[in-house]
Design an enzyme around this catalytic site. Structure first.
Site, PDB file in Angstrom:
ATOM      1  N   ASP A  92       0.886  -1.163   0.000  1.00 44.27           N
ATOM      2  CA  ASP A  92       0.000   0.000   0.000  1.00 44.27           C
ATOM      3  C   ASP A  92       0.927   1.217   0.000  1.00 44.27           C
ATOM      4  O   ASP A  92       1.445   1.594   1.050  1.00 44.27           O
ATOM      5  CB  ASP A  92      -0.904   0.001   1.229  1.00 44.27           C
ATOM      6  CG  ASP A  92      -1.776   1.243   1.300  1.00 44.27           C
ATOM      7  OD1 ASP A  92      -2.304   1.655   0.246  1.00 44.27           O
ATOM      8  OD2 ASP A  92      -1.921   1.804   2.404  1.00 44.27           O
ATOM      9  N   GLU A 146      -1.162  -1.500  -4.908  1.00 47.78           N
ATOM     10  CA  GLU A 146      -2.373  -0.733  -5.189  1.00 47.78           C
ATOM     11  C   GLU A 146      -2.077   0.322  -6.254  1.00 47.78           C
ATOM     12  O   GLU A 146      -1.020   0.957  -6.240  1.00 47.78           O
ATOM     13  CB  GLU A 146      -2.884  -0.057  -3.915  1.00 47.78           C
ATOM     14  CG  GLU A 146      -4.202   0.647  -4.099  1.00 47.78           C
ATOM     15  CD  GLU A 146      -4.774   1.204  -2.814  1.00 47.78           C
ATOM     16  OE1 GLU A 146      -5.606   2.123  -2.910  1.00 47.78           O
ATOM     17  OE2 GLU A 146      -4.398   0.729  -1.720  1.00 47.78           O
ATOM     18  N   ASP A 186      -2.433   0.986   7.453  1.00 45.45           N
ATOM     19  CA  ASP A 186      -1.641   0.859   6.222  1.00 45.45           C
ATOM     20  C   ASP A 186      -1.179  -0.581   6.002  1.00 45.45           C
ATOM     21  O   ASP A 186      -1.145  -1.064   4.873  1.00 45.45           O
ATOM     22  CB  ASP A 186      -0.439   1.813   6.249  1.00 45.45           C
ATOM     23  CG  ASP A 186      -0.871   3.267   6.235  1.00 45.45           C
ATOM     24  OD1 ASP A 186      -1.521   3.678   5.263  1.00 45.45           O
ATOM     25  OD2 ASP A 186      -0.584   3.981   7.215  1.00 45.45           O
TER      26      ASP A 186
END
Length: 173
Positions: A8, A67, A139
């Site tokens: 991420d 991502e 996160d």
């Protein structure tokens, strides 16, 4: 058995999550955050690259998922996020890992069942899916979500290819 690293990306905090796919089930191996020191952007990008490289060396993943950039209200933020992604991707490519990219909506859909899920829902589902004793930090949970999305996507593709080939064999009998 396949080890998957999910990322991420962020220019201040980059989450990572490592899972192992074994016999159709995902198992937790590790997660955390790469927190950047207060430096200029170039220095933070170097920290992301070094941090992701270190994680790859430690866990030896076979697959890498990250991502995709979403368009934020602030174009400057979107550019910094894209650069953070780039630093992580270069680390993966330098370790000869295949790179898969997923949108936030795809990740939430795979983990929670809806593409409009909130961060807290992702945390809770990641905790449940990986049978963790506590909710992971936001996160890290997002990064584990990326890895789980990749795991589910790969399993679905394998199942689809198996069904397609068995259907094809059936036609020619």
């Amino acid at each position: 058995m396949t080890v998957i690293l999910g990322i991420d990306p962020g220019s201040r905090i980059t989450g990572y999550g490592i899972i192992e796919r074994k016999a159709g089930k995902a198992y937790y191996l590790g997660s955390g955050c790469i927190r950047m020191a207060k430096q200029d952007l170039a220095g933070r990008l170097g920290q992301i690259y070094a941090g992701v490289s270190e994680i790859i060396t430690q866990f030896q993943p076979e697959e890498f998922a990250i991502e995709q950039v979403f368009m934020a209200h602030n174009p400057d933020s979107a550019l910094k996020l894209g650069q953070a992604r780039g630093a992580a991707i270069v680390a993966a490519v330098n370790h000869q890992l295949p790179v898969a990219e997923y949108s936030a909506r795809q990740i939430k859909q795979a983990v929670v069942g809806t593409g409009a899920a909130k961060k807290e829902q992702v945390q809770l589902m990641v905790q449940n899916m990986l049978e963790l004793s506590a909710k992971p930090q936001a996160d890290a949970a997002d990064a584990l979500g990326v890895a789980l999305c990749h795991c589910h996507t790969q399993q679905s593709l394998v199942k689809l290819s198996g069904q397609a080939s068995s259907r094809a064999r059936g036609r020619y009998r």
